[in-house]
Design a protein around this motif. Structure first.
Motif, short mmCIF file in Angstrom:
data_model
loop_
_atom_site.label_atom_id
_atom_site.label_comp_id
_atom_site.label_asym_id
_atom_site.label_seq_id
_atom_site.Cartn_x
_atom_site.Cartn_y
_atom_site.Cartn_z
N ILE A 109 0.82 -1.23 0.00
CA ILE A 109 0.00 0.00 0.00
C ILE A 109 0.85 1.28 0.00
O ILE A 109 0.67 2.18 0.81
CB ILE A 109 -1.05 0.02 1.13
CG1 ILE A 109 -0.44 -0.24 2.51
CG2 ILE A 109 -2.15 -0.98 0.84
CD1 ILE A 109 -1.46 -0.09 3.66
N ARG B 120 -6.90 -3.26 -0.93
CA ARG B 120 -5.66 -3.21 -1.69
C ARG B 120 -4.55 -3.98 -0.96
O ARG B 120 -3.79 -4.74 -1.57
CB ARG B 120 -5.24 -1.76 -1.90
CG ARG B 120 -3.89 -1.62 -2.61
CD ARG B 120 -3.45 -0.16 -2.72
NE ARG B 120 -2.07 -0.07 -3.19
CZ ARG B 120 -1.39 1.06 -3.24
NH1 ARG B 120 -1.95 2.21 -2.87
NH2 ARG B 120 -0.14 1.05 -3.68
N GLU C 109 -2.45 -7.28 -2.40
CA GLU C 109 -1.00 -7.28 -2.56
C GLU C 109 -0.35 -8.43 -1.78
O GLU C 109 0.62 -9.02 -2.25
CB GLU C 109 -0.44 -5.92 -2.13
CG GLU C 109 -0.87 -4.81 -3.08
CD GLU C 109 -0.38 -3.42 -2.68
OE1 GLU C 109 0.28 -3.30 -1.61
OE2 GLU C 109 -0.64 -2.46 -3.41
#
Length: 401
Positions: free
Chosen positions: A228, A276, A280
């Motif tokens: 992030i 997010r 990831e």
């Protein structure tokens, strides 16, 4: 080397029957996003399933979706999102880690590799959500297993049997998955600055609580700044995801904060940033560095994983982070891997599985990429392979030499 791109199941069947008659080995690919995993295959012909694409059935009220095997996973996830639904096992996208594009995986590849993501500890993997398949076997025959409803039957569940087969038993032409409602909201609690042993204890406490944690991961200080946009830089981060209706998520988050307060500073990551973050982690983006440095994917007992990594670091340059409450360890090696030594170390700490996910082709060709099976299980796998593909024409050598 020649390539065929069938658009129908009948064309797939014809290609396999021709290869069978000529005893010509076949490499099976979708969009090739996972092609660099496993031993390089030695084949004269490729069957490219990317044109065997399209959703054939979607009934949101019945929570069921069927699609041809070459359908892009990204297209399916977009369709489900329009109806507030998802694949609960949130399959990993290997593309960026292996130097390719994101969003190139196919729904057939999801089942063939038994893909999963951070929600694995709560919702399982692809095999736990498959309802039915259509397959062309290495015998040049079409078979169907399962259906479009959830039910228990006696006998072999061939749909689940195709999970994790990596295209060595048959060519998937259509798959049917159970789909479920997506969470209304989510938030992630980040406990900052814990050592790996402390993080293992904190995650165990959280998973044993009434907080209904749907994902738990630990990023050491060398990794935490690589997600992030570096928002977590500076301190190790132990991450706990909560999903569901907003009032429930808020209440559970407050209770977990109180429970884990003695562990240290706790930050809260909400909504878009949380989603997010877990994408990831799911896709191992901290190690998607554009190199071919070796990446190992290790699954083992959560409370033993950090001990294994600590011992590994005594003799090797390695970076690591943990998913599945520590039950999944991603290792990036700074030197060539020594699979025997690594697997011996894993066995010393209770056992597990180590798969070489990324490495140069020459290295993949020379070592055991997948965890070797015990003799009895290996013999069973060979008998199963012989039943489905007696002449060994499908992805020969990809899993074992």
């Amino acid at each position: 080397m020649t390539t065929s791109a069938p658009t129908t199941e009948a064309a797939v069947l014809e290609a396999v029957q021709r290869a069978l008659a000529e005893e010509t080995p076949l490499e099976i690919i979708g969009h090739g996003s996972k092609r660099a995993i496993g031993r390089p295959t030695q084949t004269e012909h490729i069957i490219d399933l990317s044109s065997l694409s399209g959703v054939t059935l979607y009934e949101p009220e019945e929570l069921v979706l069927s699609a041809k095997a070459g359908t892009p996973l990204a297209a399916i996830e977009a369709l489900l999102a329009q109806n507030g639904q998802c694949l609960q096992f949130e399959p990993m996208d290997y593309g960026p880690l292996l130097g390719g594009e994101a969003g190139r995986g196919t729904i057939g590849g999801v089942l063939a590799t038994n893909a999963s993501g951070p929600r694995r500890l709560k919702s399982g993997a692809a095999r736990d959500h498959i309802l039915g398949v259509r397959v062309v076997s290495g015998r040049g025959e079409i078979f169907k297993s399962g259906g479009r409803v959830v039910k228990n039957v006696t006998g072999y569940d061939l749909s689940k049997g195709m999970a994790g087969s990596w295209g060595t038993l048959g060519i998937l032409t259509e798959v049917t998955f159970k789909v479920l409602p997506a969470s209304e909201t989510e938030t992630t609690l980040a406990i900052r600055g814990l050592e790996e042993e402390e993080a293992a204890r904190a995650m165990a406490i959280a998973l044993g609580s009434s907080g209904e944690v749907s994902a738990a991961a630990h990023l050491p200080v060398t990794v935490t700044g690589k997600v992030i946009g570096g928002a977590l830089s500076g301190k190790a981060s132990t991450l706990l995801r909560l999903e569901g209706f907003a009032p429930s998520v808020k209440d559970r988050a407050e209770k977990l904060k109180a429970l884990l307060h003695p562990a240290g500073e706790i930050d809260e990551i909400t909504e878009a940033q949380s989603r997010r973050l877990w994408r990831e982690i799911r896709d191992c983006l901290p190690f998607a560095d554009g190199t071919q440095r070796c990446i190992w994917r290790v699954s083992m007992a959560p409370m033993e994983a950090h001990k294994m990594v600590a011992n590994l670091r005594l003799g090797a340059g390695v970076d690591a982070f943990y998913d599945w409450q520590g039950g999944l360890v991603w290792l990036r090696m700074e030197a060539d891997p020594e699979p025997v030594a690594l697997r011996r170390l894993i066995a010393h700490f209770g056992g597990g599985h180590a798969t070489l996910v990324r490495a140069p082709p020459g290295m993949r060709a020379s070592i055991e990429v997948f965890q070797p099976q015990p003799p009895a299980l290996a013999a069973l796998s060979q008998r199963l392979k012989h039943q489905f593909d007696p002449k060994g024409i499908l992805n020969p050598g990809r899993i074992t030499a």
